[in-house]
Scaffold this motif. Structure first.
Motif, PDB file in Angstrom:
ATOM      1  N   ASP A  52       0.816  -1.220   0.000  1.00 12.74           N
ATOM      2  CA  ASP A  52       0.000   0.000   0.000  1.00 12.74           C
ATOM      3  C   ASP A  52       0.853   1.274   0.000  1.00 12.74           C
ATOM      4  OD1 ASP A  52       0.989  -0.302   2.545  1.00 12.74           O
ATOM      5  OD2 ASP A  52      -0.924  -0.010   3.571  1.00 12.74           O
ATOM      6  N   GLY A  53       2.159   1.136  -0.211  1.00 17.70           N
ATOM      7  CA  GLY A  53       3.024   2.305  -0.292  1.00 17.70           C
ATOM      8  C   GLY A  53       3.157   2.779  -1.731  1.00 17.70           C
ATOM      9  N   PRO A  54       3.855   3.885  -1.946  1.00 14.02           N
ATOM     10  CA  PRO A  54       4.076   4.384  -3.313  1.00 14.02           C
ATOM     11  C   PRO A  54       4.791   3.343  -4.169  1.00 14.02           C
ATOM     12  CG  PRO A  54       4.705   6.034  -1.689  1.00 14.02           C
ATOM     13  CD  PRO A  54       4.470   4.762  -0.934  1.00 14.02           C
ATOM     14  N   ALA A  55       4.431   3.290  -5.436  1.00 14.86           N
ATOM     15  CA  ALA A  55       5.036   2.313  -6.333  1.00 14.86           C
ATOM     16  C   ALA A  55       6.521   2.622  -6.536  1.00 14.86           C
ATOM     17  CB  ALA A  55       4.311   2.329  -7.672  1.00 14.86           C
ATOM     18  N   ALA A  56       7.329   1.573  -6.519  1.00 22.04           N
ATOM     19  CA  ALA A  56       8.754   1.691  -6.847  1.00 22.04           C
ATOM     20  C   ALA A  56       8.928   1.084  -8.227  1.00 22.04           C
ATOM     21  CB  ALA A  56       9.600   0.963  -5.814  1.00 22.04           C
ATOM     22  N   VAL A  57       9.250   1.915  -9.217  1.00 17.83           N
ATOM     23  CA  VAL A  57       9.295   1.502 -10.617  1.00 17.83           C
ATOM     24  C   VAL A  57      10.724   1.407 -11.111  1.00 17.83           C
ATOM     25  CG1 VAL A  57       8.579   2.116 -12.971  1.00 17.83           C
ATOM     26  CG2 VAL A  57       7.027   2.544 -11.045  1.00 17.83           C
ATOM     27  N   ASP A  58      11.020   0.356 -11.838  1.00 13.14           N
ATOM     28  CA  ASP A  58      12.298   0.238 -12.546  1.00 13.14           C
ATOM     29  C   ASP A  58      12.104   0.961 -13.877  1.00 13.14           C
ATOM     30  OD1 ASP A  58      14.398  -0.529 -14.212  1.00 13.14           O
ATOM     31  OD2 ASP A  58      14.526  -2.551 -13.380  1.00 13.14           O
ATOM     32  N   TRP A  59      12.565   2.201 -13.938  1.00 16.03           N
ATOM     33  CA  TRP A  59      12.254   3.045 -15.092  1.00 16.03           C
ATOM     34  C   TRP A  59      12.928   2.554 -16.362  1.00 16.03           C
ATOM     35  CZ3 TRP A  59       8.087   5.561 -14.697  1.00 16.03           C
ATOM     36  CH2 TRP A  59       7.680   6.113 -13.474  1.00 16.03           C
ATOM     37  N   GLU A  60      14.164   2.096 -16.274  1.00 11.35           N
ATOM     38  CA  GLU A  60      14.849   1.659 -17.499  1.00 11.35           C
ATOM     39  C   GLU A  60      14.167   0.435 -18.091  1.00 11.35           C
ATOM     40  OE1 GLU A  60      16.695   1.086 -20.791  1.00 11.35           O
ATOM     41  OE2 GLU A  60      16.818   2.939 -19.618  1.00 11.35           O
ATOM     42  N   ALA A  61      13.818  -0.550 -17.265  1.00  7.85           N
ATOM     43  CA  ALA A  61      13.144  -1.740 -17.779  1.00  7.85           C
ATOM     44  C   ALA A  61      11.752  -1.398 -18.298  1.00  7.85           C
ATOM     45  CB  ALA A  61      13.058  -2.805 -16.689  1.00  7.85           C
ATOM     46  N   THR A  62      11.074  -0.475 -17.629  1.00  9.00           N
ATOM     47  CA  THR A  62       9.743  -0.058 -18.065  1.00  9.00           C
ATOM     48  C   THR A  62       9.807   0.602 -19.435  1.00  9.00           C
ATOM     49  OG1 THR A  62       8.890   0.169 -15.806  1.00  9.00           O
ATOM     50  CG2 THR A  62       7.827   1.488 -17.522  1.00  9.00           C
ATOM     51  N   LEU A  63      10.753   1.506 -19.625  1.00 14.26           N
ATOM     52  CA  LEU A  63      10.884   2.190 -20.915  1.00 14.26           C
ATOM     53  C   LEU A  63      11.410   1.247 -21.993  1.00 14.26           C
ATOM     54  CD1 LEU A  63      12.262   5.634 -19.724  1.00 14.26           C
ATOM     55  CD2 LEU A  63       9.925   5.073 -20.405  1.00 14.26           C
ATOM     56  N   ALA A  64      12.260   0.302 -21.613  1.00 13.30           N
ATOM     57  CA  ALA A  64      12.757  -0.672 -22.587  1.00 13.30           C
ATOM     58  C   ALA A  64      11.609  -1.496 -23.149  1.00 13.30           C
ATOM     59  CB  ALA A  64      13.802  -1.578 -21.942  1.00 13.30           C
ATOM     60  N   PHE A  65      10.639  -1.824 -22.314  1.00 15.55           N
ATOM     61  CA  PHE A  65       9.507  -2.597 -22.826  1.00 15.55           C
ATOM     62  C   PHE A  65       8.685  -1.774 -23.815  1.00 15.55           C
ATOM     63  CE2 PHE A  65       5.268  -4.454 -22.843  1.00 15.55           C
ATOM     64  CZ  PHE A  65       5.595  -5.762 -23.151  1.00 15.55           C
ATOM     65  N   ARG A  66       8.564  -0.486 -23.569  1.00 14.74           N
ATOM     66  CA  ARG A  66       7.856   0.362 -24.532  1.00 14.74           C
ATOM     67  C   ARG A  66       8.624   0.449 -25.859  1.00 14.74           C
ATOM     68  NH1 ARG A  66       6.130   0.103 -20.033  1.00 14.74           N
ATOM     69  NH2 ARG A  66       4.233   1.086 -19.231  1.00 14.74           N
ATOM     70  N   ARG A  67       9.938   0.509 -25.788  1.00 17.61           N
ATOM     71  CA  ARG A  67      10.723   0.502 -27.022  1.00 17.61           C
ATOM     72  C   ARG A  67      10.515  -0.799 -27.786  1.00 17.61           C
ATOM     73  NH1 ARG A  67      14.516   3.028 -23.448  1.00 17.61           N
ATOM     74  NH2 ARG A  67      15.673   1.068 -23.173  1.00 17.61           N
ATOM     75  N   HIS A  68      10.365  -1.896 -27.068  1.00 21.93           N
ATOM     76  CA  HIS A  68      10.061  -3.184 -27.703  1.00 21.93           C
ATOM     77  C   HIS A  68       8.748  -3.108 -28.480  1.00 21.93           C
ATOM     78  CE1 HIS A  68       8.615  -7.351 -27.932  1.00 21.93           C
ATOM     79  NE2 HIS A  68       7.649  -7.032 -27.106  1.00 21.93           N
ATOM     80  N   LEU A  69       7.706  -2.553 -27.874  1.00 18.41           N
ATOM     81  CA  LEU A  69       6.414  -2.440 -28.558  1.00 18.41           C
ATOM     82  C   LEU A  69       6.514  -1.516 -29.768  1.00 18.41           C
ATOM     83  CD1 LEU A  69       4.056  -2.192 -25.444  1.00 18.41           C
ATOM     84  CD2 LEU A  69       4.362  -4.176 -26.937  1.00 18.41           C
ATOM     85  N   TRP A  70       7.160  -0.377 -29.602  1.00 14.98           N
ATOM     86  CA  TRP A  70       7.305   0.560 -30.719  1.00 14.98           C
ATOM     87  C   TRP A  70       8.103  -0.068 -31.862  1.00 14.98           C
ATOM     88  CZ3 TRP A  70       8.656   4.420 -26.414  1.00 14.98           C
ATOM     89  CH2 TRP A  70       7.517   5.148 -26.032  1.00 14.98           C
ATOM     90  N   SER A  71       9.086  -0.884 -31.531  1.00 17.01           N
ATOM     91  CA  SER A  71       9.931  -1.475 -32.571  1.00 17.01           C
ATOM     92  C   SER A  71       9.136  -2.374 -33.507  1.00 17.01           C
ATOM     93  CB  SER A  71      11.092  -2.266 -31.937  1.00 17.01           C
ATOM     94  OG  SER A  71      10.640  -3.496 -31.385  1.00 17.01           O
ATOM     95  N   HIS A  72       8.007  -2.863 -33.041  1.00 15.69           N
ATOM     96  CA  HIS A  72       7.156  -3.716 -33.871  1.00 15.69           C
ATOM     97  C   HIS A  72       6.022  -2.923 -34.528  1.00 15.69           C
ATOM     98  CE1 HIS A  72       9.106  -7.490 -32.901  1.00 15.69           C
ATOM     99  NE2 HIS A  72       9.214  -7.053 -31.665  1.00 15.69           N
ATOM    100  N   GLY A  73       6.022  -1.618 -34.346  1.00 14.98           N
ATOM    101  CA  GLY A  73       5.035  -0.779 -35.009  1.00 14.98           C
ATOM    102  C   GLY A  73       3.794  -0.480 -34.206  1.00 14.98           C
ATOM    103  N   LEU A  74       3.709  -1.000 -33.006  1.00 17.23           N
ATOM    104  CA  LEU A  74       2.534  -0.764 -32.164  1.00 17.23           C
ATOM    105  C   LEU A  74       2.614   0.597 -31.490  1.00 17.23           C
ATOM    106  CD1 LEU A  74       2.553  -4.257 -30.468  1.00 17.23           C
ATOM    107  CD2 LEU A  74       0.855  -3.510 -32.121  1.00 17.23           C
ATOM    108  N   GLY A  75       1.466   1.237 -31.309  1.00 13.82           N
ATOM    109  CA  GLY A  75       1.398   2.394 -30.441  1.00 13.82           C
ATOM    110  C   GLY A  75       1.345   1.930 -28.994  1.00 13.82           C
ATOM    111  N   VAL A  76       1.713   2.791 -28.080  1.00 11.07           N
ATOM    112  CA  VAL A  76       1.668   2.481 -26.650  1.00 11.07           C
ATOM    113  C   VAL A  76       0.548   3.279 -26.000  1.00 11.07           C
ATOM    114  CG1 VAL A  76       2.867   2.739 -24.436  1.00 11.07           C
ATOM    115  CG2 VAL A  76       4.080   1.817 -26.432  1.00 11.07           C
ATOM    116  N   ALA A  77      -0.344   2.578 -25.328  1.00 10.48           N
ATOM    117  CA  ALA A  77      -1.367   3.204 -24.494  1.00 10.48           C
ATOM    118  C   ALA A  77      -0.828   3.198 -23.072  1.00 10.48           C
ATOM    119  CB  ALA A  77      -2.690   2.454 -24.595  1.00 10.48           C
TER     120      ALA A  77
END
Length: 383
Positions: A52-77
């Motif tokens: 129930d505390g603030p989320a701790a996000v791994d920003w590099e891994a999170t953004l890397a996954f978005r780059r993966h989606l973009w690399s295949h031509g998908l938009g990111v929601a």
């Protein structure tokens, strides 16, 4: 080689993993459909936090996954239900996610749309709900991303009837700088949204929804419908004003809805495209050629996995999505913000592994097998 997987009856069964992944081929941008994948967030497994505390996000891994989606031509929601909005990710974390992902989209030329909600507000009057929406809309527009007006728990609780929805949404659409996507999320995804648009009668709710759109068609790029009812979505999209898209959010019937019929089709904004990204992209490119049969041949076999991940309680589908991302090598761990990795059973996860592996979704099947065996061992399954 075989792996022993637990079943729902408490036993173990042998499964022979697939040796080769699905063959992905590079392709041109989509021409026949606009396709977004909602994207999950990657937690920081080394953060000393609580559910129930603030989320701790791994920003590099999170953004890397978005780059993966973009690399295949998908938009990111971005910053949607799949990113655990209201289920581990608060508004402060979502705002940071929006800013970082929008900047990343600009750097790689990726398409992005971001969720606008009211989750900084636990409860309030319709006017306070409107102000909360305005705050979030400003953050998304300042980031340069397209806005997705999400359903609001606070508005659902505060509204006395359809007129409150018409007033709040009308105000937001009038001030939006660019056309937005309106998102109707059903109570199967979030029980707090029961009775959205001022009524639990879905036919009556549809009329209110259409009234909002009809009053501001120039400010509505499209609608995202997440009701898991294909017939209702088809009927709704046939009544949309010219130029307003329907983005399916139906993770049970997406192949038929995207393929469409003689009267039209749905575009896509789907959580299931998070694990299906490369395969889904290839299917859409086949559809771009006019080959509906080839499109369905690729995408229809994925429905069993999607229905498994999104089975009731549907709101916990995020656990399966992140689990598959771990098995696929997109992150180094199976930890989620809010501790949501515990929301699905071991037999559920084992079946998800089996279905995803049979589709060839894992770029490195041996890595996926080894990680599945590690999880089984942690749960007391003797290899």
């Amino acid at each position: 080689m075989t792996i022993r997987l637990p079943d729902a009856q408490g036993g173990l069964r042998a499964y022979e993993p697939r040796a080769e992944p699905f063959a992905v081929t590079a392709g041109t941008p989509f021409t026949s459909r606009t396709v977004f994948s909602a994207a999950h967030v990657v937690a920081d497994p080394f953060a000393d936090t609580t559910p129930d505390g603030p989320a701790a996000v791994d920003w590099e891994a999170t953004l890397a996954f978005r780059r993966h989606l973009w690399s295949h031509g998908l938009g990111v929601a971005e910053a949607m239900d799949t990113a655990q909005r209201g289920m581990g990710l608060d508004w402060a974390g979502a705002a940071e996610l929006i800013r970082r992902s929008a900047a990343e989209a600009r750097s790689v030329g990726g398409r992005i749309a971001c969720g606008v909600g009211t989750d900084q507000l636990a409860a309030g009057t319709p006017a306070e709900v409107r102000a909360a929406y305005e705050e979030q809309l400003a953050v998304v527009e300042e980031s340069g991303a397209q806005a997705i007006l999400m359903a609001s728990r606070a508005l659902c609780a505060a509204a006395s009837g359809p007129d409150d929805y018409l007033e709040v949404y009308g105000h937001l659409l009038r001030q939006a700088a660019e056309p937005v996507v309106l998102h109707w999320l059903g109570p199967m995804f979030d029980p707090a949204l029961e009775g959205y648009w001022g009524t639990s009668d879905l036919d009556a709710a549809t009329e209110v929804f259409l009234e909002v759109i009809a009053a501001h068609p120039d400010k509505v790029d499209g609608i995202k419908v997440s009701l898991l009812d294909a017939g209702r979505e088809v009927a709704l999209r046939r009544r949309l004003p010219d130029g307003v898209r329907c983005y399916t959010g139906d993770d049970f019937h997406y192949p038929e809805l995207i393929a469409g019929d003689e009267q039209g089709f749905s575009h896509a904004l789907l959580g299931i495209f998070d694990p299906l990204g490369p395969l889904a992209a290839q299917a859409v490119r086949v559809l771009d050629t006019g080959d509906v049969t080839g499109f369905r041949a690729l995408l229809d076999p994925t429905v069993e996995l999607s229905r498994h991940l999104f089975r009731a309680p549907t709101r916990f589908y995020k656990t399966g999505v992140v689990f598959l991302a771990w098995l696929a090598g997109h992150q180094t761990h199976f930890t989620m913000v809010g501790g949501l990795q515990s929301a699905r059973s071991l037999p559920h996860l084992a079946r998800a592994y089996e279905l995803a592996d049979s589709l060839g979704l894992f770029p490195d099947p041996k890595l996926a097998e080894d990680r599945m065996k590690t999880l089984l061992s942690l749960h007391g399954v003797d290899r």
